[in-house]
Design a protein around this motif. Sequence first.
Motif, mmCIF file in Angstrom:
data_model
loop_
_atom_site.group_PDB
_atom_site.id
_atom_site.type_symbol
_atom_site.label_atom_id
_atom_site.label_comp_id
_atom_site.label_asym_id
_atom_site.label_seq_id
_atom_site.Cartn_x
_atom_site.Cartn_y
_atom_site.Cartn_z
ATOM 1 N N LEU A 363 5.134 75.294 5.856
ATOM 2 C CA LEU A 363 4.029 75.424 4.904
ATOM 3 C C LEU A 363 3.919 74.199 3.994
ATOM 4 O O LEU A 363 2.820 73.817 3.583
ATOM 5 C CB LEU A 363 4.243 76.683 4.065
ATOM 6 N N VAL A 364 5.054 73.576 3.667
ATOM 7 C CA VAL A 364 5.041 72.413 2.766
ATOM 8 C C VAL A 364 5.372 71.121 3.511
ATOM 9 O O VAL A 364 5.642 70.095 2.875
ATOM 10 C CB VAL A 364 6.023 72.615 1.599
ATOM 11 N N ALA A 365 5.337 71.134 4.829
ATOM 12 C CA ALA A 365 5.737 69.968 5.626
ATOM 13 C C ALA A 365 4.849 68.757 5.342
ATOM 14 O O ALA A 365 5.343 67.620 5.261
ATOM 15 C CB ALA A 365 5.720 70.316 7.110
ATOM 16 N N LYS A 366 3.558 68.961 5.206
ATOM 17 C CA LYS A 366 2.645 67.841 4.952
ATOM 18 C C LYS A 366 2.944 67.204 3.598
ATOM 19 O O LYS A 366 2.994 65.977 3.464
ATOM 20 C CB LYS A 366 1.201 68.331 4.996
ATOM 21 N N GLU A 367 3.146 68.029 2.601
ATOM 22 C CA GLU A 367 3.455 67.531 1.263
ATOM 23 C C GLU A 367 4.806 66.809 1.242
ATOM 24 O O GLU A 367 4.953 65.747 0.610
ATOM 25 C CB GLU A 367 3.457 68.686 0.260
ATOM 26 N N HIS A 368 5.757 67.386 1.932
ATOM 27 C CA HIS A 368 7.092 66.788 2.040
ATOM 28 C C HIS A 368 7.006 65.402 2.678
ATOM 29 O O HIS A 368 7.623 64.434 2.187
ATOM 30 C CB HIS A 368 7.976 67.725 2.864
ATOM 31 N N ALA A 369 6.234 65.265 3.730
ATOM 32 C CA ALA A 369 6.095 63.983 4.424
ATOM 33 C C ALA A 369 5.412 62.943 3.532
ATOM 34 O O ALA A 369 5.797 61.758 3.524
ATOM 35 C CB ALA A 369 5.302 64.175 5.714
ATOM 36 N N ALA A 370 4.411 63.357 2.775
ATOM 37 C CA ALA A 370 3.715 62.430 1.883
ATOM 38 C C ALA A 370 4.665 61.877 0.825
ATOM 39 O O ALA A 370 4.623 60.678 0.501
ATOM 40 C CB ALA A 370 2.531 63.135 1.227
ATOM 41 N N VAL A 371 5.535 62.719 0.297
ATOM 42 C CA VAL A 371 6.465 62.280 -0.739
ATOM 43 C C VAL A 371 7.540 61.370 -0.155
ATOM 44 O O VAL A 371 7.937 60.376 -0.775
ATOM 45 C CB VAL A 371 7.083 63.494 -1.464
ATOM 46 N N ARG A 372 7.996 61.662 1.038
ATOM 47 C CA ARG A 372 8.977 60.784 1.683
ATOM 48 C C ARG A 372 8.409 59.381 1.883
ATOM 49 O O ARG A 372 9.096 58.377 1.666
ATOM 50 C CB ARG A 372 9.420 61.372 3.018
ATOM 51 N N ALA A 373 7.154 59.309 2.293
ATOM 52 C CA ALA A 373 6.525 57.995 2.467
ATOM 53 C C ALA A 373 6.435 57.263 1.128
ATOM 54 O O ALA A 373 6.682 56.048 1.043
ATOM 55 C CB ALA A 373 5.137 58.157 3.082
ATOM 56 N N TYR A 374 6.124 57.997 0.098
ATOM 57 C CA TYR A 374 5.996 57.407 -1.245
ATOM 58 C C TYR A 374 7.328 56.856 -1.731
ATOM 59 O O TYR A 374 7.401 55.706 -2.220
ATOM 60 C CB TYR A 374 5.466 58.477 -2.200
ATOM 61 N N VAL A 375 8.409 57.626 -1.622
ATOM 62 C CA VAL A 375 9.688 57.187 -2.188
ATOM 63 C C VAL A 375 10.348 56.090 -1.370
ATOM 64 O O VAL A 375 11.258 55.413 -1.863
ATOM 65 C CB VAL A 375 10.672 58.373 -2.353
ATOM 66 N N ASN A 376 9.912 55.885 -0.154
ATOM 67 C CA ASN A 376 10.518 54.863 0.697
ATOM 68 C C ASN A 376 9.808 53.513 0.627
ATOM 69 O O ASN A 376 10.125 52.596 1.412
ATOM 70 C CB ASN A 376 10.604 55.354 2.146
ATOM 71 N N GLN A 377 8.890 53.347 -0.303
ATOM 72 C CA GLN A 377 8.271 52.045 -0.522
ATOM 73 C C GLN A 377 9.332 51.021 -0.940
ATOM 74 O O GLN A 377 10.200 51.313 -1.753
ATOM 75 C CB GLN A 377 7.253 52.120 -1.653
ATOM 76 N N THR A 378 9.243 49.821 -0.421
ATOM 77 C CA THR A 378 10.119 48.731 -0.864
ATOM 78 C C THR A 378 9.565 48.131 -2.148
ATOM 79 O O THR A 378 8.372 47.803 -2.226
ATOM 80 C CB THR A 378 10.215 47.648 0.218
ATOM 81 N N ILE A 379 10.423 47.983 -3.168
ATOM 82 C CA ILE A 379 9.961 47.429 -4.444
ATOM 83 C C ILE A 379 10.707 46.163 -4.833
ATOM 84 O O ILE A 379 10.343 45.511 -5.823
ATOM 85 C CB ILE A 379 10.076 48.465 -5.575
ATOM 86 N N GLY A 380 11.749 45.766 -4.071
ATOM 87 C CA GLY A 380 12.477 44.554 -4.410
ATOM 88 C C GLY A 380 13.793 44.486 -3.675
ATOM 89 O O GLY A 380 14.018 45.184 -2.678
ATOM 90 N N THR A 381 14.693 43.630 -4.192
ATOM 91 C CA THR A 381 16.026 43.482 -3.616
ATOM 92 C C THR A 381 17.057 43.530 -4.736
ATOM 93 O O THR A 381 16.728 43.404 -5.911
ATOM 94 C CB THR A 381 16.173 42.151 -2.857
ATOM 95 N N CYS A 382 18.324 43.694 -4.351
ATOM 96 C CA CYS A 382 19.423 43.709 -5.319
ATOM 97 C C CYS A 382 20.557 42.846 -4.796
ATOM 98 O O CYS A 382 20.867 42.864 -3.592
ATOM 99 C CB CYS A 382 19.908 45.135 -5.552
ATOM 100 N N THR A 383 21.170 42.087 -5.692
ATOM 101 C CA THR A 383 22.206 41.149 -5.267
ATOM 102 C C THR A 383 23.530 41.804 -4.926
ATOM 103 O O THR A 383 24.355 41.214 -4.228
ATOM 104 C CB THR A 383 22.445 40.099 -6.366
ATOM 105 N N GLN A 384 23.755 43.020 -5.429
ATOM 106 C CA GLN A 384 25.011 43.720 -5.144
ATOM 107 C C GLN A 384 24.802 45.212 -5.336
ATOM 108 O O GLN A 384 23.823 45.641 -5.942
ATOM 109 C CB GLN A 384 26.120 43.234 -6.085
#
Length: 605
Positions: A363-384
Amino acid sequence: MSLKRRDFVAGTAAVAAGAAVAATASASPAAAAEQPQHHKPALTHTFTVLGTTDVHGHAVNWDYFTDAEYEDKAQNDVGLAKIATLVSQIRKEVGEDRVLLIDAGDIIQGTQLSYYYARVDPITKKPEHKAPRHPMALAMNAMKYDAAAVGNHEFNYGIDTVRAFERQLHFPLLAANAIDAKTNRPAFPPYIVKKLRVPHGPHIKVGILGLTNPGIAIWDKDNVAGKMTFNGIPEQAAVYVPRVRSAGADVVIVSAHSGIDEATSWGDQLPYAEDASGAMAAQVPGIDAVLVGHTHKEVPQRIVVNEATGKNVVLSEPYCWGYRLTRFDFEVTLVDHEWQVTSCTATTLNSNTVDEDPHIAALVAKEHAAVRAYVNQTIGTCTQDLSIARAPFQCVPIVDLIAKVQVDTVKAGLAGGKYASLPVLAQAAPFNRTADIPAGTVRLRDAAGLYIYENTLEAKLMTGAQIRDYLEYTAEYFNTLAVGAPIDESALTNAGSRPDYNFDEVYGVSYDIDVSQPVGSRIKNLVLQGAPLDDQAQFVLAVNNYRANGGGNFPHVADAQLVWSSSDEIRNTIIAWVKAKGEINPKDFYANGWRLVRQGAPLYS
């Protein structure tokens, strides 16, 4: 069978019984003595009330900060999809018509799933028919909840979001002590009375009274001031329990977003207790059971004796996040045409013993997938790799990152103004002991995991003496460590049950916390830019709105002058800062500003 038909049958039986007695009486006394005496047994019935609390946006068994199935050291599982399986099992065992399902609040805040439908694709979108359905509403409607109390975190996104969520539900949100500031009437339905069918007997009427936490007035002051006020929990229960009884309720259950007997986190800022479920059960007659929330604890069953009636009141708290489900089992007996509770017991069930309900998950699979795509955006890098695991014991770069973002943001906000020349300090805490920013690619979920609350940023004007008091208060987080005693980290922190989010470090100064000293005398070597801190000097302290409004009862900050504020969540500010920088490098922000000592000797090198 209708009431009239039942009464008629009962009356006919009484006439027949009378004729039999008359016939017996006309026989010899000896014969009458030989006749067996039949007493109709009292009618009894059983039913079950199931309860959740503090689910905090966990629809499925998933951790959006790690983008994997939820896992912790205790092997807990989370989410309504797991709870739904337990509920279905109990409904099958007991009977669908003998089970009620309720919640004690904090439903729509706490995960990136709930954040997404409050801020990214909000349920408040206009026109309303084009707004998304909140996944928590989808799941709870499908599970056939009967009622839910309003929690304090429901207000984190503002009243409009609470109302939009309320409109999507097929059951009522209850809060007898949330008062509309204009009408002085309850802003939500105070209670509901549910009827349970009984074969060959009258309906059992179960009253469910909802109460929320008065601390909303402090914690979400900006969202509710002038719109709602919040009365005390025992105080309002004393008003409404008699009304629930007058409405015909045979049984009264309170769903209270309030712990049993914890200390109040706001000190004397409000005239009401924060965790008052135990006091309510003791002081207010007419309550049979309390579903407890707010404190994120597992209390399978607590018995409180009501002071006025001497009757037992059964309390239960099912932890949080869907870890547990409370089960109240009631037995009632019909006495003089009224149902009376003759037995009530409670226990908690572990959701890790079952699989997710596939219907709820789908029932919430579509919403779950949308949020996973959102949180997996690349926003930068980290040195350690930056871990928060040692933050309760040592100053670590990842907490300094939170503080540095706040300092930069406040400085930009003050630029060109009256307070631009003042030093800016910042408060930060280990909000999430599992937070970790990996070396290499940084995704949105990595940065979001640093700040799991929906706090916004404010700046308060403070003196050096007030900063010192503030630090002495935060140092109460530690238990006293005697000279020569071994260091037991499991017993060193969280003194007086103080949570990690109320252990603030102050960024921009350096200091020692001497845990061998008594409370109030622990801050040593408090320095600003190489010189002892001037108690008379003025500073700007960057704090979250929870702290700025008095959350945690830290000294001075709630009354301090506000010089700047932002409506954007600190989590988003961190994400935007990382995007703008492109790289997270501790050399740009790590100050290593505090340490634990014992009689001046560092606990850690």
